[in-house]
Design a protein around this motif. Structure first.
Motif, PDB file in Angstrom:
ATOM      1  N   MET A   7      58.935   2.976  -6.245  1.00 18.40           N
ATOM      2  CA  MET A   7      57.700   2.734  -6.784  1.00 18.40           C
ATOM      3  C   MET A   7      56.507   3.354  -6.345  1.00 18.40           C
ATOM      4  SD  MET A   7      59.020  -0.822  -7.634  1.00 18.40           S
ATOM      5  CE  MET A   7      57.951  -1.503  -8.430  1.00 18.40           C
ATOM      6  N   GLY A   8      54.731   2.957  -6.411  1.00 20.06           N
ATOM      7  CA  GLY A   8      54.030   3.697  -6.695  1.00 20.06           C
ATOM      8  C   GLY A   8      53.286   3.920  -7.922  1.00 20.06           C
ATOM      9  N   PRO A   9      51.753   3.927  -7.192  1.00 18.52           N
ATOM     10  CA  PRO A   9      50.878   4.141  -8.530  1.00 18.52           C
ATOM     11  C   PRO A   9      50.388   5.593  -8.821  1.00 18.52           C
ATOM     12  CG  PRO A   9      49.644   4.263  -6.353  1.00 18.52           C
ATOM     13  CD  PRO A   9      51.345   3.316  -6.215  1.00 18.52           C
ATOM     14  N   SER A  10      49.945   6.173  -9.846  1.00 20.56           N
ATOM     15  CA  SER A  10      50.145   7.724 -10.340  1.00 20.56           C
ATOM     16  C   SER A  10      49.676   8.262  -9.010  1.00 20.56           C
ATOM     17  CB  SER A  10      49.683   8.009 -11.704  1.00 20.56           C
ATOM     18  OG  SER A  10      48.409   7.936 -11.405  1.00 20.56           O
ATOM     19  N   GLY A  11      49.753   9.546  -8.785  1.00 20.53           N
ATOM     20  CA  GLY A  11      49.243  10.504  -7.488  1.00 20.53           C
ATOM     21  C   GLY A  11      50.465   9.942  -6.332  1.00 20.53           C
ATOM     22  N   SER A  12      50.836   8.711  -6.332  1.00 15.44           N
ATOM     23  CA  SER A  12      51.279   8.497  -5.116  1.00 15.44           C
ATOM     24  C   SER A  12      52.142   9.280  -4.139  1.00 15.44           C
ATOM     25  CB  SER A  12      51.959   7.415  -5.146  1.00 15.44           C
ATOM     26  OG  SER A  12      52.967   7.425  -5.556  1.00 15.44           O
ATOM     27  N   GLY A  13      52.625  10.453  -5.157  1.00 11.01           N
ATOM     28  CA  GLY A  13      53.901  11.326  -4.719  1.00 11.01           C
ATOM     29  C   GLY A  13      55.069  10.904  -4.851  1.00 11.01           C
ATOM     30  N   ILE A  23      77.518   4.663  -9.531  1.00 14.50           N
ATOM     31  CA  ILE A  23      77.057   5.673  -9.859  1.00 14.50           C
ATOM     32  C   ILE A  23      75.680   5.034  -8.920  1.00 14.50           C
ATOM     33  CG2 ILE A  23      75.345   7.266 -10.957  1.00 14.50           C
ATOM     34  CD1 ILE A  23      78.259   6.866 -13.666  1.00 14.50           C
ATOM     35  N   THR A  24      75.198   6.338  -7.990  1.00 19.12           N
ATOM     36  CA  THR A  24      73.939   5.835  -6.956  1.00 19.12           C
ATOM     37  C   THR A  24      73.303   6.431  -8.253  1.00 19.12           C
ATOM     38  OG1 THR A  24      74.981   6.913  -5.169  1.00 19.12           O
ATOM     39  CG2 THR A  24      72.077   6.831  -4.850  1.00 19.12           C
ATOM     40  N   VAL A  25      72.251   5.321  -8.523  1.00 22.05           N
ATOM     41  CA  VAL A  25      71.025   5.264  -9.615  1.00 22.05           C
ATOM     42  C   VAL A  25      69.464   4.971  -9.320  1.00 22.05           C
ATOM     43  CG1 VAL A  25      70.283   4.435 -11.422  1.00 22.05           C
ATOM     44  CG2 VAL A  25      72.294   4.044 -11.368  1.00 22.05           C
ATOM     45  N   ILE A  26      68.503   5.860  -9.116  1.00 18.42           N
ATOM     46  CA  ILE A  26      66.700   6.273  -8.491  1.00 18.42           C
ATOM     47  C   ILE A  26      66.432   5.900  -9.995  1.00 18.42           C
ATOM     48  CG2 ILE A  26      65.712   6.508  -6.857  1.00 18.42           C
ATOM     49  CD1 ILE A  26      68.074   8.108  -5.550  1.00 18.42           C
ATOM     50  N   ILE A  27      65.840   5.511  -9.324  1.00 22.03           N
ATOM     51  CA  ILE A  27      64.599   5.025 -10.647  1.00 22.03           C
ATOM     52  C   ILE A  27      63.174   5.010  -9.935  1.00 22.03           C
ATOM     53  CG2 ILE A  27      63.956   3.587 -12.632  1.00 22.03           C
ATOM     54  CD1 ILE A  27      66.035   2.076 -12.879  1.00 22.03           C
ATOM     55  N   VAL A  28      62.577   6.068 -10.474  1.00 28.78           N
ATOM     56  CA  VAL A  28      61.294   6.338 -10.420  1.00 28.78           C
ATOM     57  C   VAL A  28      60.351   5.706 -11.650  1.00 28.78           C
ATOM     58  CG1 VAL A  28      59.196   8.087 -10.127  1.00 28.78           C
ATOM     59  CG2 VAL A  28      61.950   8.333  -9.285  1.00 28.78           C
ATOM     60  N   THR A  29      59.341   4.067 -10.936  1.00 24.83           N
ATOM     61  CA  THR A  29      58.643   3.908 -11.972  1.00 24.83           C
ATOM     62  C   THR A  29      56.963   2.899 -11.400  1.00 24.83           C
ATOM     63  OG1 THR A  29      59.024   1.673 -13.400  1.00 24.83           O
ATOM     64  CG2 THR A  29      60.005   1.487 -11.322  1.00 24.83           C
ATOM     65  N   HIS A  30      56.077   3.116 -12.145  1.00 29.67           N
ATOM     66  CA  HIS A  30      55.108   2.422 -11.769  1.00 29.67           C
ATOM     67  C   HIS A  30      55.043   0.950 -11.941  1.00 29.67           C
ATOM     68  CE1 HIS A  30      53.605   3.236 -15.640  1.00 29.67           C
ATOM     69  NE2 HIS A  30      53.367   2.073 -15.624  1.00 29.67           N
ATOM     70  N   ASP A  31      55.799   0.127 -12.855  1.00 26.18           N
ATOM     71  CA  ASP A  31      56.701  -1.259 -13.291  1.00 26.18           C
ATOM     72  C   ASP A  31      57.340  -1.523 -12.739  1.00 26.18           C
ATOM     73  OD1 ASP A  31      56.875  -3.009 -14.436  1.00 26.18           O
ATOM     74  OD2 ASP A  31      57.582  -2.321 -16.503  1.00 26.18           O
ATOM     75  N   PRO A  32      56.509  -3.125 -12.170  1.00 31.22           N
ATOM     76  CA  PRO A  32      57.141  -3.962 -10.761  1.00 31.22           C
ATOM     77  C   PRO A  32      58.392  -5.016 -11.497  1.00 31.22           C
ATOM     78  CG  PRO A  32      54.638  -4.090 -10.534  1.00 31.22           C
ATOM     79  CD  PRO A  32      55.119  -3.319 -12.129  1.00 31.22           C
ATOM     80  N   GLU A  33      58.289  -5.425 -13.007  1.00 29.75           N
ATOM     81  CA  GLU A  33      58.839  -4.874 -13.802  1.00 29.75           C
ATOM     82  C   GLU A  33      60.727  -4.534 -13.895  1.00 29.75           C
ATOM     83  OE1 GLU A  33      59.263  -7.845 -15.576  1.00 29.75           O
ATOM     84  OE2 GLU A  33      57.035  -8.435 -15.174  1.00 29.75           O
ATOM     85  N   ILE A  34      60.324  -2.983 -13.763  1.00 28.32           N
ATOM     86  CA  ILE A  34      61.576  -2.441 -13.910  1.00 28.32           C
ATOM     87  C   ILE A  34      62.219  -2.718 -12.413  1.00 28.32           C
ATOM     88  CG2 ILE A  34      62.149   0.321 -13.647  1.00 28.32           C
ATOM     89  CD1 ILE A  34      61.569  -1.674 -16.385  1.00 28.32           C
ATOM     90  N   GLY A  35      61.652  -3.059 -11.317  1.00 25.56           N
ATOM     91  CA  GLY A  35      61.524  -2.670  -9.985  1.00 25.56           C
ATOM     92  C   GLY A  35      62.584  -3.788  -9.738  1.00 25.56           C
ATOM     93  N   ARG A  36      61.962  -5.071 -10.090  1.00 26.77           N
ATOM     94  CA  ARG A  36      62.164  -6.267  -9.871  1.00 26.77           C
ATOM     95  C   ARG A  36      64.016  -6.350 -10.133  1.00 26.77           C
ATOM     96  NH1 ARG A  36      57.600  -8.196 -10.261  1.00 26.77           N
ATOM     97  NH2 ARG A  36      57.296  -9.311 -11.927  1.00 26.77           N
ATOM     98  N   LEU A  37      64.449  -5.153 -11.103  1.00 22.99           N
ATOM     99  CA  LEU A  37      66.038  -5.927 -11.445  1.00 22.99           C
ATOM    100  C   LEU A  37      66.503  -4.783 -10.732  1.00 22.99           C
ATOM    101  CD1 LEU A  37      64.845  -4.308 -15.391  1.00 22.99           C
ATOM    102  CD2 LEU A  37      65.793  -6.804 -14.689  1.00 22.99           C
ATOM    103  N   THR A  38      66.697  -4.072  -9.815  1.00 21.49           N
ATOM    104  CA  THR A  38      67.319  -2.917  -9.612  1.00 21.49           C
ATOM    105  C   THR A  38      66.992  -3.851  -7.528  1.00 21.49           C
ATOM    106  OG1 THR A  38      65.127  -1.983  -7.792  1.00 21.49           O
ATOM    107  CG2 THR A  38      66.137  -1.232  -9.733  1.00 21.49           C
TER     108      THR A  38
END
Lengths: 228, 410
Positions: A41-47, A196-211
Motif C-alpha cells: 500500500m501507499g499513495p501514488s508516487g510512493s514507489g 497461491i501467493t497473492v500480492i495486491i498493490v493498492t492505495h485503498d485501505p479497505e482493500i488492504g484490510r481484506l488481506t
C-alpha cells in the motif's frame, strides 16, 4: 516450514527522467513467504508500482538483490525474465488488459502460447481456468461483451492458467464498483486459500484490510509492515 | 515450427480483423507484382514473335549486301557502293558446296499504274531462285521462271499488299496488264502474304520482275551486271556457318581484298539478326521490369508504413503479450510473419492480376504474351522477400518495446 518465495535486499531503482535521475526505490528489504496474502500500500508516487514491476520481473533493478523462489534474478536477461513471468507469475491489472479482438477463451490461452516447452490440451486447461472463475459459459464472448467484473475474472483465469507461484494484482478493483470489487477480492482470497501467493498493490485501505499482511511504502522505502 | 504456425495463425487473424486496411496495404504489392508479371509476359511474347518473324525471312538464309559508299566523311548505307555483281552470285553457286540456292536482285522504288489507279512500291529485279531462298510461296499464278529470265520477258509478280492496293478483287488479276515506268507488264502471279519484317517494313509491298528485264527496261544501263543483294540458302541449318565462311572467302578473293582490309560487302545470317534483336528485346524487358520493380519497392514501403502504424496502435497488445511471457523473439516473429503474409498474399493476388492483364492485352491489343512460369516463381519469392525486408524494422520496433511502457500506453 514455509520457504520465502520473494526475498529482496537493499533494492534500489533509479531511472532517468527529463535529464534528472529519479530514485523510485531507496532500499527495499522484503521477505514474502510462499502462500502469503498481502497488500502493498501507499499513495501514488510512493514507489509501490515500481516495486510491483520489479517483483513481477517487468522491470530491472538498479542495485541490490532479488531472489524469486531461491533463484537470484537480480540481473537476468530480458528473455529469461519473459520466461519466468510466463511460468511463475500471473498478472491482474486495474484495466484488465485483455486482448479486445480475442474471445475470453483465447485470452486465457494466451500465456500457454508462450509456454516452453509447449503443452498439449491448452483448450481444456483454459476452459478449466474459466470454470474456476465461474465464466465457463462466456468462453466465446469478446471482452466488450462482458461486464467489468467478468472481464477481471477472465484476467484472473489468464493469470492462473500456467499454474503460477505468484499472483500480482495491481489495483484489481480500481475500475469496479464496490460490490463487484468485493467479489473479485473474494476470488483472489480463494486463490490464497488454494496455496497461491497473492500480492495486491493498492492505495485503498479497505482493500488492504481484506488481506493478512500490509506493507506500507512511502518515498521508496517500507515504512510499515503489519500482519494480522 | 510451432512458433511459426502460431504466428501465421495470428497474422491471418489480424489480416482478417483489419480487412480493408490489409487490402489497401497489399494493393501496392498487388500492382507491383502484377506489373512485373505483365512486363515479363509482354516482353517474352514480343521476343518470340520477333524470332518467328526472323525465321520467316527465309530458310537457312544468308544475306549479302554491297558495301557502303564513302564520299568525304559521308558514308552511305548498305548497298550504296555497287560492289556486288551477277558474276559473284554465279561464282557462289558454282564454288560453294554448302550453298543450296543463290539469288540476286536489284531494287528501285517506282510508280506502278493499273487502269486508273496507281501505287508507288519497290520493284525488285530478281531470279527464279528468289522464291526458294526466301521460302515464299506464290498464292495465285506462278513466279518468274528461267524462260522469263532468258527472254527478259515483261512479266511481273505482285506482292499481296500491292495487289490489294491496285485491284479490288484478286481472282482475275492474272493476265492483266500494268505499267511500270511506262512499260507494259503482264501479271503472272501474286505472292502469299509474308507480313512485316522485325524492323516493321511491309514485305508484301513489293513487285518482282525478271532481273534481265529490270536491267534492260527499268534500271537503265548505268550499272551493268550490278546487284544490290545476293541471297544464299545453305543446304541445312547446320551448314549456315560453313556457307557463310565459304561465301566470305570467295567474295574477298574475287574482290581482291587484302588480308588486313575490310570487306566491301556485308554478310548477315538470320541467326545474327535474331541474336541482335533478342538482345534489344532483353534490354527492353529489363527496362520495363525494373520500372515495375520500383513500384514493388514502393509497395514494400507501404507495408512498412502500415506495420509501423499497426505497431503503435497495438502497443498495448504487445505489452499484454510481453506481460504474460512473450519474448522479444515471439513478438518479432509475430509482426514479421504478419508483414510477410500480407506481401505474400499480395504477391499471389498480383500474379493473378498479372496473368489476367496479360490475357487481356493479348485479347484486346492482339499482342502476343507468354505466361512465364519462372517470372511467377520469382515474383512469389520476391514478394515474400519484400515483406521480410520491409517488415523487419517495424517488427524490431515492436519487439524492443518496454513491457511497462507498452502496458501503460494510451
Amino acid at each position: 516450514m514455509v520457504k520465502p518465495i520473494i526475498r529482496t535486499k537493499q533494492l534500489i531503482k533509479r531511472y532517468p527522467m527529463e535529464g534528472e535521475t529519479i530514485v523510485a526505490l531507496k532500499g527495499i528489504d522484503l521477505e514474502i513467504q510462499s502462500g502469503e496474502f498481502l497488500a502493498v500500500m501507499g499513495p501514488s508516487g510512493s514507489g509501490k508500482s515500481t516495486l510491483m514491476h520489479i517483483l513481477g520481473l517487468l522491470d530491472s533493478l538498479t542495485e541490490g538483490t532479488y531472489e524469486l523462489e531461491g533463484l537470484n534474478v537480480s540481473h537476468i536477461s530480458r528473455e529469461m525474465r519473459a520466461d519466468l513471468r510466463n511460468q511463475k507469475i500471473g498478472f491482474v491489472f486495474q484495466t484488465f488488459n485483455l486482448l479486445a479482438r480475442s474471445t475470453a477463451l483465447d485470452n486465457v490461452k494466451l500465456p500457454m502460447l508462450y509456454l516452453r516447452p509447449r503443452i498439449n490440451g491448452s483448450h481444456k486447461k483454459a476452459m478449466e481456468a474459466l470454470k474456476s472463475v465461474g465464466l465457463a459459459d462466456r468462453a466465446s464472448h469478446l471482452p466488450r461483451q462482458l461486464s467489468g467484473g467478468q472481464q477481471q475474472r477472465v484476467a484472473i483465469a489468464r493469470a492462473l492458467v500456467n499454474n503460477p507461484a505468484l499472483i500480482l494484482a495491481d489495483e484489481p478493483t480500481g475500475n469496479l464498483d464496490t460490490k463487484t470489487g468485493r467479489e473479485i477480492m473474494d476470488l483472489l482470497s480463494s486463490l490464497h486459500e488454494r496455496g497461491i501467493t497473492v500480492i495486491i498493490v493498492t492505495h485503498d485501505p479497505e482493500i488492504g484490510r481484506l488481506t493478512r499482511r500490509r506493507i506500507l511504502v512511502r518515498d521508496g522505502i517500507i515504512i510499515q509492515d503489519e500482519e494480522d | 515450427m510451432n512458433i511459426w504456425l502460431t504466428a501465421l495463425r495470428l497474422a491471418i487473424g489480424s489480416l482478417r480483423a483489419y480487412k480493408v486496411r490489409s487490402f489497401l496495404t497489399m494493393l501496392g504489392i498487388i500492382i507491383g507484382i502484377g506489373s512485373v508479371i505483365v512486363m515479363i509476359n509482354v516482353g517474352r511474347g514480343a521476343e518470340v514473335n520477333i524470332q518467328e518473324q526472323i525465321r520467316n525471312l527465309g530458310s537457312n538464309m544468308l544475306m549479302i549486301f554491297s558495301g557502303s559508299s564513302r564520299s568525304g566523311g559521308v558514308r552511305g548505307g548498305f548497298g550504296t557502293k555497287p560492289s556486288l555483281r551477277v558474276k559473284d552470285a554465279e561464282a557462289i553457286a558454282r564454288e560453294c558446296p554448302a550453298v543450296a540456292e543463290v539469288t540476286y536482285s536489284i531494287v528501285k522504288n517506282m510508280q506502278i499504274v493499273a487502269g486508273n489507279s496507281n501505287w508507288g512500291t519497290s520493284v525488285q529485279g530478281t531470279t527464279p531462285e528468289y522464291r526458294l531462298v526466301r521460302n515464299w510461296p506464290v498464292k495465285y499464278g506462278e513466279f518468274i521462271n528461267a524462260h522469263h529470265m532468258k527472254s527478259a520477258a515483261s512479266v511481273v509478280v505482285l506482292g499481296s499488299a500491292v495487289a490489294e492496293n491496285l485491284f479490288e478483287s484478286w481472282e482475275d488479276v492474272i493476265g492483266q496488264k500494268i505499267r511500270i515506268n511506262n512499260f507494259p507488264f503482264r501479271i503472272i502471279g501474286v505472292m502469299n502474304s509474308k507480313g512485316r519484317t522485325p524492323a516493321g517494313r511491309d514485305q508484301d509491298d513489293v513487285v518482282f520482275v525478271p532481273y534481265t528485264t529490270a536491267m534492260r527496261k527499268l534500271m537503265g544501263s548505268r550499272l551493268p551486271g550490278v546487284v544490290h543483294f545476293i541471297g544464299v540458302s545453305a543446304h541445312s541449318k547446320q551448314l549456315v556457318a560453313e556457307a557463310k565462311r565459304e561465301v566470305e572467302e570467295l567474295l574477298r578473293q574475287r574482290h581482291r581484298i587484302l588480308t588486313e582490309a575490310d570487306d566491301d560487302f556485308t554478310l548477315r545470317t538470320l541467326d545474327e539478326i535474331a541474336a541482335a534483336s533478342e538482345k534489344t528485346g532483353n534490354i527492353m524487358t529489363l527496362l520495363l521490369t525494373s520500372v515495375a520493380a520500383v513500384s514493388l519497392v514502393v509497395g514494400g514501403i507501404g507495408i512498412m508504413n502500415v506495420m509501423l502504424v499497426s505497431v503503435t496502435e497495438r502497443t498495448r497488445e504487445i505489452g499484454i503479450r510481453m506481460a504474460v511471457g512473450a519474448r522479444e523473439r515471439d513478438v518479432l516473429i509475430q509482426f514479421l510473419v504478419e508483414s510477410t503474409t500480407m506481401s505474400f498474399v499480395g504477391g499471389l493476388l498480383g500474379i493473378l492480376l498479372g496473368i489476367g492483364a496479360s490475357r487481356a492485352i493479348t485479347h484486346l491489343a492482339k499482342w502476343p504474351t507468354i505466361i512465364s512460369i519462372d517470372a511467377i516463381f520469382l515474383a512469389t519469392l520476391f514478394s515474400a522477400a519484400v515483406g521480410i525486408f520491409f517488415g523487419f524494422y517495424p517488427a524490431r520496433k515492436a519487439a524492443s518495446l518496454d513491457p511497462i511502457e507498452a502496458l501503460n500506453y494510451e
